[in-house]
Enzyme design. Sequence first.
Site, PDB file in Angstrom:
ATOM      1  N   ARG A 269      -8.635   0.744  -2.739  1.00  0.00           N
ATOM      2  CA  ARG A 269      -7.778  -0.384  -3.100  1.00  0.00           C
ATOM      3  C   ARG A 269      -8.623  -1.642  -3.101  1.00  0.00           C
ATOM      4  O   ARG A 269      -9.388  -1.882  -2.165  1.00  0.00           O
ATOM      5  CB  ARG A 269      -6.629  -0.520  -2.092  1.00  0.00           C
ATOM      6  CG  ARG A 269      -5.572  -1.516  -2.527  1.00  0.00           C
ATOM      7  CD  ARG A 269      -4.497  -1.726  -1.468  1.00  0.00           C
ATOM      8  NE  ARG A 269      -4.913  -2.710  -0.485  1.00  0.00           N
ATOM      9  CZ  ARG A 269      -4.074  -3.330   0.356  1.00  0.00           C
ATOM     10  NH1 ARG A 269      -2.788  -3.035   0.342  1.00  0.00           N
ATOM     11  NH2 ARG A 269      -4.525  -4.211   1.219  1.00  0.00           N
TER      12      ARG A 269
ATOM     13  N   TYR B 294      -3.402 -12.493   0.871  1.00  0.00           N
ATOM     14  CA  TYR B 294      -3.054 -11.146   1.305  1.00  0.00           C
ATOM     15  C   TYR B 294      -4.205 -10.151   1.159  1.00  0.00           C
ATOM     16  O   TYR B 294      -4.812 -10.037   0.101  1.00  0.00           O
ATOM     17  CB  TYR B 294      -1.866 -10.636   0.470  1.00  0.00           C
ATOM     18  CG  TYR B 294      -1.628  -9.174   0.655  1.00  0.00           C
ATOM     19  CD1 TYR B 294      -0.979  -8.710   1.787  1.00  0.00           C
ATOM     20  CD2 TYR B 294      -2.118  -8.256  -0.252  1.00  0.00           C
ATOM     21  CE1 TYR B 294      -0.804  -7.358   1.999  1.00  0.00           C
ATOM     22  CE2 TYR B 294      -1.933  -6.897  -0.056  1.00  0.00           C
ATOM     23  CZ  TYR B 294      -1.287  -6.458   1.072  1.00  0.00           C
ATOM     24  OH  TYR B 294      -1.128  -5.127   1.282  1.00  0.00           O
TER      25      TYR B 294
ATOM     26  N   ASP C 173      -2.714  -3.932  -4.846  1.00  0.00           N
ATOM     27  CA  ASP C 173      -1.404  -4.240  -4.257  1.00  0.00           C
ATOM     28  C   ASP C 173      -1.054  -5.695  -4.569  1.00  0.00           C
ATOM     29  O   ASP C 173      -1.760  -6.613  -4.139  1.00  0.00           O
ATOM     30  CB  ASP C 173      -1.470  -4.017  -2.740  1.00  0.00           C
ATOM     31  CG  ASP C 173      -0.104  -4.073  -2.075  1.00  0.00           C
ATOM     32  OD1 ASP C 173       0.865  -4.526  -2.725  1.00  0.00           O
ATOM     33  OD2 ASP C 173      -0.007  -3.662  -0.902  1.00  0.00           O
TER      34      ASP C 173
ATOM     35  N   HIS D  96       1.856  -7.075  -3.761  1.00  0.00           N
ATOM     36  CA  HIS D  96       2.672  -7.538  -2.638  1.00  0.00           C
ATOM     37  C   HIS D  96       3.901  -8.349  -3.031  1.00  0.00           C
ATOM     38  O   HIS D  96       4.149  -9.428  -2.476  1.00  0.00           O
ATOM     39  CB  HIS D  96       1.795  -8.298  -1.627  1.00  0.00           C
ATOM     40  CG  HIS D  96       1.958  -7.767  -0.250  1.00  0.00           C
ATOM     41  ND1 HIS D  96       2.519  -8.489   0.764  1.00  0.00           N
ATOM     42  CD2 HIS D  96       1.686  -6.552   0.260  1.00  0.00           C
ATOM     43  CE1 HIS D  96       2.552  -7.746   1.847  1.00  0.00           C
ATOM     44  NE2 HIS D  96       2.056  -6.565   1.579  1.00  0.00           N
TER      45      HIS D  96
ATOM     46  N   GLU E  60       0.623  -1.751  -7.260  1.00  0.00           N
ATOM     47  CA  GLU E  60       1.648  -1.575  -6.227  1.00  0.00           C
ATOM     48  C   GLU E  60       2.500  -2.825  -6.061  1.00  0.00           C
ATOM     49  O   GLU E  60       1.969  -3.943  -6.109  1.00  0.00           O
ATOM     50  CB  GLU E  60       0.932  -1.252  -4.912  1.00  0.00           C
ATOM     51  CG  GLU E  60       1.834  -1.223  -3.697  1.00  0.00           C
ATOM     52  CD  GLU E  60       1.057  -0.980  -2.409  1.00  0.00           C
ATOM     53  OE1 GLU E  60      -0.136  -0.614  -2.475  1.00  0.00           O
ATOM     54  OE2 GLU E  60       1.643  -1.169  -1.339  1.00  0.00           O
TER      55      GLU E  60
ATOM     56  N   GLU F 289       7.208   0.631  -0.102  1.00  0.00           N
ATOM     57  CA  GLU F 289       6.859   0.608   1.329  1.00  0.00           C
ATOM     58  C   GLU F 289       7.934  -0.066   2.177  1.00  0.00           C
ATOM     59  O   GLU F 289       8.019   0.188   3.371  1.00  0.00           O
ATOM     60  CB  GLU F 289       5.488  -0.041   1.558  1.00  0.00           C
ATOM     61  CG  GLU F 289       5.440  -1.519   1.272  1.00  0.00           C
ATOM     62  CD  GLU F 289       4.057  -2.130   1.465  1.00  0.00           C
ATOM     63  OE1 GLU F 289       3.060  -1.527   1.018  1.00  0.00           O
ATOM     64  OE2 GLU F 289       3.974  -3.205   2.070  1.00  0.00           O
TER      65      GLU F 289
ATOM     66  N   ARG G 228       6.126   4.961  -2.443  1.00  0.00           N
ATOM     67  CA  ARG G 228       5.263   4.412  -1.387  1.00  0.00           C
ATOM     68  C   ARG G 228       5.823   4.555   0.029  1.00  0.00           C
ATOM     69  O   ARG G 228       5.222   4.091   0.990  1.00  0.00           O
ATOM     70  CB  ARG G 228       5.037   2.917  -1.688  1.00  0.00           C
ATOM     71  CG  ARG G 228       4.076   2.654  -2.817  1.00  0.00           C
ATOM     72  CD  ARG G 228       2.647   2.937  -2.410  1.00  0.00           C
ATOM     73  NE  ARG G 228       2.138   1.935  -1.490  1.00  0.00           N
ATOM     74  CZ  ARG G 228       1.324   2.205  -0.459  1.00  0.00           C
ATOM     75  NH1 ARG G 228       0.947   3.431  -0.194  1.00  0.00           N
ATOM     76  NH2 ARG G 228       0.882   1.234   0.299  1.00  0.00           N
TER      77      ARG G 228
ATOM     78  N   GLU H  61      -2.501   6.666   1.657  1.00  0.00           N
ATOM     79  CA  GLU H  61      -3.201   5.466   2.140  1.00  0.00           C
ATOM     80  C   GLU H  61      -3.718   5.750   3.545  1.00  0.00           C
ATOM     81  O   GLU H  61      -3.006   6.298   4.380  1.00  0.00           O
ATOM     82  CB  GLU H  61      -2.212   4.292   2.170  1.00  0.00           C
ATOM     83  CG  GLU H  61      -2.851   2.962   2.552  1.00  0.00           C
ATOM     84  CD  GLU H  61      -1.818   1.822   2.519  1.00  0.00           C
ATOM     85  OE1 GLU H  61      -0.604   2.090   2.627  1.00  0.00           O
ATOM     86  OE2 GLU H  61      -2.243   0.663   2.378  1.00  0.00           O
TER      87      GLU H  61
ATOM     88  N   TRP I 295       6.394 -12.424   0.299  1.00  0.00           N
ATOM     89  CA  TRP I 295       5.168 -11.919   0.937  1.00  0.00           C
ATOM     90  C   TRP I 295       5.127 -10.410   0.865  1.00  0.00           C
ATOM     91  O   TRP I 295       6.032  -9.742   1.310  1.00  0.00           O
ATOM     92  CB  TRP I 295       5.075 -12.342   2.421  1.00  0.00           C
ATOM     93  CG  TRP I 295       3.659 -12.177   2.860  1.00  0.00           C
ATOM     94  CD1 TRP I 295       2.638 -13.058   2.643  1.00  0.00           C
ATOM     95  CD2 TRP I 295       3.091 -11.036   3.530  1.00  0.00           C
ATOM     96  NE1 TRP I 295       1.459 -12.539   3.136  1.00  0.00           N
ATOM     97  CE2 TRP I 295       1.716 -11.303   3.671  1.00  0.00           C
ATOM     98  CE3 TRP I 295       3.608  -9.822   3.992  1.00  0.00           C
ATOM     99  CZ2 TRP I 295       0.835 -10.399   4.279  1.00  0.00           C
ATOM    100  CZ3 TRP I 295       2.744  -8.924   4.595  1.00  0.00           C
ATOM    101  CH2 TRP I 295       1.366  -9.211   4.739  1.00  0.00           C
TER     102      TRP I 295
END
Length: 412
Positions: A147, A159, A220, A222, A246, A272, A293, A349, A412
């Site tokens: 990643r 991030y 990612d 985010h 992602e 996630e 995820r 991951e 976030w």
Amino acid sequence: MKIVAADVIVTSPNRNFVTLKITTDEGITGLGDATLNGRELSVVAYLREHVVPLLIGADPHRIEDMWQFLYRGAYWRRGPVTMAAIAAVDVALWDIKAKAAGMPLYQLLGGASRTGLLAYGHASGKTNEELFDSIRSHQEQGYRAIRVQTGVPGLKSIYGIASNATLEGNEGVRYDHEPAQRGARPAQEDWDTRAYLRHVPTVFEAVRNEFGPELPLLHDAHHRMTPIQAAKLGKSLEPYDLFWLEDCTPAENQEALRLVRQHTTTPLAIGEIFNTVWDYQQLIREQLIDYVRSAVTHTGGITHLKKVLEYAAQYQIKSGMHGPTDISPVGMAAAMHLGLAIHNFGIQEYMQHGERTNEVFQQSFTWTDGYLHPGDQPGIGVELDVDEAGKYPYEQAYLPYNRLADGTVHDW
Ligand code: EZ4
Ligand code: CO
């Protein structure tokens, strides 16, 4: 067999972890991960006050029944706290059942569908030079998929960049991405989506030029973009052949992904922060994503995530289970058993836990040439050293958040 005790153990060796330990009258114990980053103690209370009393005297073999009882019986369904608590009970019961059977858990889930689990790690850098070093160091550690997170010119902290980490007590530990920082309030970061959208494609171009076309690369975002911004990013990254993009949008609105999908062939991964199959219903049925995820820890355990992944499999959607350091070694072990058994495994991951964490949690998994394997100990293959855990009491720690230049709180 009967459950005679259930203890909720909170420990903070390198970061906070919440673990449920269930003990039976036959002396068999099982572990489940209930760690919810930055909201740990709410799950502790949910378990201690409302779930543990229901477990005492119950038959640990009736896993599906216990799941339905805790889910439907509470009346209030879903949500991260509830589903993390249910997950901890579920995984602890699977651990007990597999130990009672004398088999590693993956055998009870149908046996191994592969020899190991391809895993990706987190490379990052403020500059391309730092990023390249980080990619190389991950390759040296054996990672075969990476990643890539990058600094953005003009933004102070962002991030996923290792050099932001100022974790007290963890000095000198390179946590490529452990965003929760100890302290009473979340740290504030800054954000500018236009600057990010301009910069990121240039970084992926540089990475492909340096490392060639073979290396699987992930990114990612985010939850920070609107659907049309996400569509634009997906399109601009197409030449660099990402394994996945992602969390391109916040995705509480599942329909948003339709718009992204119409515009780009960059594969999409999401989930996630989801906690049940209902969060995925439209995404899976309309084939708006490519990877699920969810972690076992945050999605109701093995019992529920297996159902989500079997549903996803009918649409050629694969697993990409969440595995940052806030998934404890117990949660990681559960993920590895499930990932080894299902047919539609995609990638896992894998961030490495700190040394103290590995002393608290004794683990049987292996990490060989970029592939994880849960090992062949009966159960999930993790034991918790309660004395060692007791040395590290809970410490308040929170994920950061960010504000735009005008002070507006952003995703976030
Ligand atoms: O922000 O683990 O893909 N990984 C991530 C993580 C999450 C944190 C949340 O607890 O996005 O870094
Ligand atoms: Co993520």
